[in-house]
Structure formats: structure tokens, C-alpha cells
Scaffold this motif. Structure first.
Motif, mmCIF file in Angstrom:
data_model
loop_
_atom_site.group_PDB
_atom_site.id
_atom_site.type_symbol
_atom_site.label_atom_id
_atom_site.label_comp_id
_atom_site.label_asym_id
_atom_site.label_seq_id
_atom_site.Cartn_x
_atom_site.Cartn_y
_atom_site.Cartn_z
ATOM 1 N N GLY A 173 51.238 66.842 28.312
ATOM 2 C CA GLY A 173 51.113 65.701 27.395
ATOM 3 C C GLY A 173 50.044 64.700 27.774
ATOM 4 O O GLY A 173 49.907 63.679 27.110
ATOM 5 N N GLN A 174 49.273 64.982 28.827
ATOM 6 C CA GLN A 174 48.230 64.012 29.190
ATOM 7 C C GLN A 174 47.161 63.999 28.108
ATOM 8 O O GLN A 174 46.704 65.053 27.657
ATOM 9 N N HIS A 175 46.774 62.794 27.713
ATOM 10 C CA HIS A 175 45.786 62.640 26.644
ATOM 11 C C HIS A 175 44.476 63.315 27.059
ATOM 12 O O HIS A 175 44.053 63.193 28.206
ATOM 13 N N LEU A 176 43.869 64.039 26.114
ATOM 14 C CA LEU A 176 42.660 64.808 26.428
ATOM 15 C C LEU A 176 41.566 64.469 25.422
ATOM 16 O O LEU A 176 41.280 65.244 24.498
ATOM 17 N N PRO A 177 40.963 63.283 25.565
ATOM 18 C CA PRO A 177 39.925 62.896 24.605
ATOM 19 C C PRO A 177 38.665 63.737 24.815
ATOM 20 O O PRO A 177 38.401 64.180 25.929
ATOM 21 N N PRO A 178 37.891 63.966 23.750
ATOM 22 C CA PRO A 178 36.696 64.799 23.873
ATOM 23 C C PRO A 178 35.674 64.195 24.857
ATOM 24 O O PRO A 178 35.048 64.920 25.619
ATOM 25 N N SER A 179 35.536 62.856 24.825
ATOM 26 C CA SER A 179 34.632 62.257 25.813
ATOM 27 C C SER A 179 35.499 61.750 26.965
ATOM 28 O O SER A 179 36.591 61.239 26.758
ATOM 29 N N HIS A 180 35.008 61.905 28.186
ATOM 30 C CA HIS A 180 35.682 61.433 29.405
ATOM 31 C C HIS A 180 37.120 61.947 29.540
ATOM 32 O O HIS A 180 38.048 61.150 29.771
ATOM 33 N N PRO A 181 37.374 63.261 29.416
ATOM 34 C CA PRO A 181 38.751 63.740 29.608
ATOM 35 C C PRO A 181 39.153 63.673 31.081
ATOM 36 O O PRO A 181 38.305 63.826 31.955
ATOM 37 N N PRO A 182 40.441 63.441 31.366
ATOM 38 C CA PRO A 182 40.893 63.499 32.765
ATOM 39 C C PRO A 182 40.685 64.906 33.325
ATOM 40 O O PRO A 182 40.785 65.894 32.589
#
Ligand code: NAD
Length: 309
Positions: A173-182
Motif C-alpha cells: 500500500g505504499q504510495h507509488l507516484p510516477p515522479s520520485h517513487p520510494p
């Protein structure tokens, strides 16, 4: 007990909210859904969409609350370099709004989700809470400022405060944005898709990766453990893992032979990060249980985004 969780629809907030609701507590969640997903919350959590700077909303939500978990924040170190004003408005301004509203309503305790990022570059590892912080991004500054506001307003108005400096949390469930993903979900996704894993610098930089369930256990203890007032406590794994070693574990867990590219042009961030957990052990009876290898397997098994079939 009655809880309010800000940032409840986020990665850590939703795990915490669901766990508290399963244990039979009354749980209210607030989130503006800028990145959070209310679908992650189980039916026992009473969700309200709203901004952490909206004090009238906070006054309503704080009625009869025993303890607040403050997690609402903008969370990307990289993004904070581009938008420091926004990071200040949400992470610092939002914290001050919340503390003011808690003072007005008379809430007893707050647990702040702070960050290991506040330490910056430090020679001596593992990192103990008494080291002088050297934040090196607007995100880290905002978290350190939030700690100071929470502790100072808490002292002035008799609110019990606990700041948890969480290191690199990961899990389903960790957020995975297209820019700067963890880094963890980014590597897992690339490994499963057969894409390329791009590593900043030589990959020698180390981090302390901690599985979400261990973080939630520390947060649960922070609501009720005695003699915590005013403390800042590390929450991590006390295991230092280089990014190179993380790549190897990810490829093994995913059964992948994806390409790995080391990009010497990009900066790898601070050289080393490893949390000393003596205080967490003493005060919260905290002990991390999930190794990184096991946590990666659990993430793959439990996060529907990583299902391959
Ligand atoms: P996340 O982005 O999944 O959660 C943050 C939540 O806050 C999101 O759901 C977002 O929609 C919400 N939010 C943002 N701005 C808001 C606003 N103005 N009003 C109301 N809600 C708002 O991130 P996360 O990883 O779950 O992090 C939760 C907290 O833990 C953050 O405070 C973060 O700084 C801290 N933390 C996380 C880690 C980690 O590794 N995940 C490490 C250290 C500290």
C-alpha cells in the motif's frame, strides 16, 4: 480509546487505523486525499475528507478524542526540493493548526510521525536521538520544525507529546507516484515488469528499512506507554542495508533478472542511516520482527499491485 488519525488514508495511516479499529477502538480518520486512498480503510474507521489546516473541522473531529496520531504530510524528500513552501504549509503549518485545535478542545496526547531524515549526514552510526540533527532537505526541516512545535506547544498547554522518528518504512500500500517513487516499491515494480532498476550513484549508501507492521506496533505502544512525555524516539530496524544489497534482495524476492543501472550522475543522498533502538526498546518495548527479506516477500504477497497472475 478514541483516536483521530490525520493522514489516515495514506500508507502508514491506513495500516494504523485498520489495526486500531480491529482492536475495538473508536477511530476517526482525516485525510485530504491528495495522495491517500480511502478504499484502504476498513469499515470500522470513520473517515472524513478534509485538510489538516481546517481548524473548524479539527474542532469537530477532536471531540472526545484521547489521542491523536499526526501523520498528514507531504512525504517526498525529492519533491520538497521543488516545493519547499508547500512542504512548510502542510507539514509545519498543519502541525501548528492541529496543536492549536488540540489545545482548544483539550486533547491529552499526540503522537507525531517524524522522520529519520532529520539526522542528515552523520559519522556515528547507529543514530541516537540526542545527536544534533543536520536536515538537508525542506522535507527534513519541516519534520524537525514539526517536532519542535509539537513539543513546545505541548509543554505550554499540558498536552503529552511523543515524536517517533520513523526510518525507511515500506510494505503493502505504499504510495507509488510516477515522479520520485520510494525506492522499495519502485524496485519491486521494475523487477516484476522486467524493467530497469536505476540506482542513484554507486549504490553504496545505506538505509534502515522497516516493515510497516513493525512501525504500527511502535505507534500503538506510543499511545499508551507511560513516561513518554516530550520524548523523541527512533523507529527502525537497526539494520543497515546498502542500496546494492537491497537490489539483490528485491531481485531474489521477485525471482527477476531485470537490468540494474548505476547512475553516477545522480546523488545518492546521505551516506549512511541506521537507527539506534535502545530508547524504543526501553520506552515502547519495541523490537522489530520482520527482516527485509521477509518484508519484501510479504509486500509482494499482500499488495495487489504486485500480483503477477
Ligand atoms: P502517505 O503520503 O501515504 O501519507 C500521508 C497522507 O497525508 C496521505 O494520505 C495524504 O493524502 C495526506 N495528506 C497530505 N496533505 C494533507 C493535508 N493538507 N491534509 C490532510 N491530509 C493530508 O505517506 P506515509 O508514508 O504513510 O507517511 C505518513 C507519515 O509518516 C508522514 O508524516 C511521513 O512524513 C511520516 N514518515 C513516513 C516514512 C516512510 O518511510 N513511509 C518515514 C518517516 C516518516
Amino acid at each position: 480509546m478514541n483516536f483521530l488519525i490525520t493522514g489516515a488514508a495514506g500508507f502508514l495511516g491506513s495500516s494504523l487505523a485498520n489495526q486500531l479499529a480491529r482492536e475495538g477502538h473508536q477511530v476517526r480518520g482525516l485525510d485530504d486525499l491528495s495522495t491517500g486512498d480511502p478504499q484502504a480503510l476498513e469499515p470500522g474507521v470513520h473517515f472524513t475528507r478534509g485538510d489538516v489546516n481546517d481548524r473548524p473541522k479539527l474542532w469537530t473531529l477532536l471531540q472526545e478524542v484521547d489521542c491523536v496520531y499526526h501523520l498528514a504530510a507531504r512525504v517526498s524528500v525529492q519533491e520538497s526540493l521543488l516545493y519547499p513552501r508547500e512542504y512548510n504549509a502542510v507539514n509545519v503549518g498543519g502541525t501548528v493548526s492541529l496543536m492549536e485545535a488540540m489545545r482548544d478542545v483539550g486533547v491529552r496526547r499526540v503522537v507525531l510521525a517524524s522522520s529519520g531524515a532529520i539526522y542528515g549526514d552523520q559519522e556515528n552510526q547507529p543514530l541516537t536521538e540526542n545527536i544534533t540533527p543536520r536536515p538537508r532537505s525542506p522535507y527534513a526541516v519541516s519534520k524537525l520544525a514539526a517536532e519542535y512545535y509539537v513539543r513546545t506547544i505541548g509543554t505550554l498547554w499540558g498536552i503529552e507529546t511523543v515524536c517517533l522518528r520513523i526510518f525507511n518504512a515500506y510494505g503493502p500500500g505504499q504510495h507509488l507516484p510516477p515522479s520520485h517513487p520510494p525506492v522499495v516499491p519502485y524496485f519491486l515494480r521494475q523487477a516484476l515488469r522486467g524493467g530497469t532498476l536505476v540506482v542513484h550513484s554507486e549504490g553504496q549508501q545505506t538505509r534502515d528499512y522497516v516493515y510497516v507492521e513493525d512501525v504500527v506496533a511502535a505507534m500503538l505502544a506510543a499511545a499508551t506507554a507511560p513516561n513518554l512525555n516530550g520524548l523523541v524516539i527512533n523507529v527502525g530496524s537497526n539494520t543497515e542495508t546498502s542500496v546494492r544489497a537491497l537490489v539483490k534482495l528485491v531481485l531474489e524476492a521477485a525471482g527477476s533478472q531485470a537490468n540494474v543501472v548505476y547512475n553516477p550522475q545522480t546523488e545518492g543522498g546521505v551516506a549512511r542511516m541506521c537507527a539506534d533502538l535502545s530508547l524504543a526498546g526501553q520506552k515502547l518495548n519495541y523490537k522489530p520482527f520482520i527482516s527485509l527479506a521477509d518484508g519484501l516477500h510479504l509486500t509482494l504477497a499482500r499488495d495487489p499491485r504486485f500480483k503477477t497472475t
